[in-house]
Design a protein around this motif. Structure first.
Motif: not given
Length: 133
Positions: A26-43
């Motif tokens: 559902k819209e608004g439930e995609d918190w991880a997509l915003e919280a964990y960008p690939d660049s943050l995980i890589a760094a």
């Protein structure tokens, strides 16, 4: 070495990406997509992998060497946070990263209770003097 916090972050991302593809998120439930960008995980992964390598070469009985390793990883995580508008690590992420650092030290043979006592710190304060996240 303990499991890196980024493993859990990736799991949340994969789960939400799959739900999005299936149309069940559902819209608004995609918190991880915003919280964990690939660049943050890589760094974050790079900083933690470097820390793991440093620990393999660190004398676990040398306060200076151990604290140097902690300082190095914390400064790298500070940079990752700064590159993400100083908002990369919320409370859950901060706690997971600090717990990871503690567990990695123990796994490398560091007596963290004795180390922090010698430094006049509580165990949970080992990252505090360098940490900005």
């Amino acid at each position: 070495m303990p499991e890196r916090p980024t493993a859990g972050w990736r799991h949340h991302l994969e789960e939400q990406r799959a739900q999005r593809r299936a149309g069940t998120l559902k819209e608004g439930e995609d918190w991880a997509l915003e919280a964990y960008p690939d660049s943050l995980i890589a760094a974050t992964d790079t900083a933690l992998a470097d820390f793991e390598q440093v620990l393999t070469r660190t004398d676990p009985e040398s306060d200076t060497a151990v604290l140097g390793a902690v300082q190095h990883v914390v400064l790298a995580l500070n940079a990752a946070n700064a590159n993400h508008s100083d908002a990369a690590y919320d409370t859950d992420e901060r706690e997971a990263l600090c717990d990871y650092i503690d567990q990695a030290l123990v796994g490398a043979g560091v007596d963290t209770d004795a180390l922090t006592a010698r430094q006049g710190l509580e165990r949970w304060e080992i990252t505090d003097r360098w940490r900005t996240w």
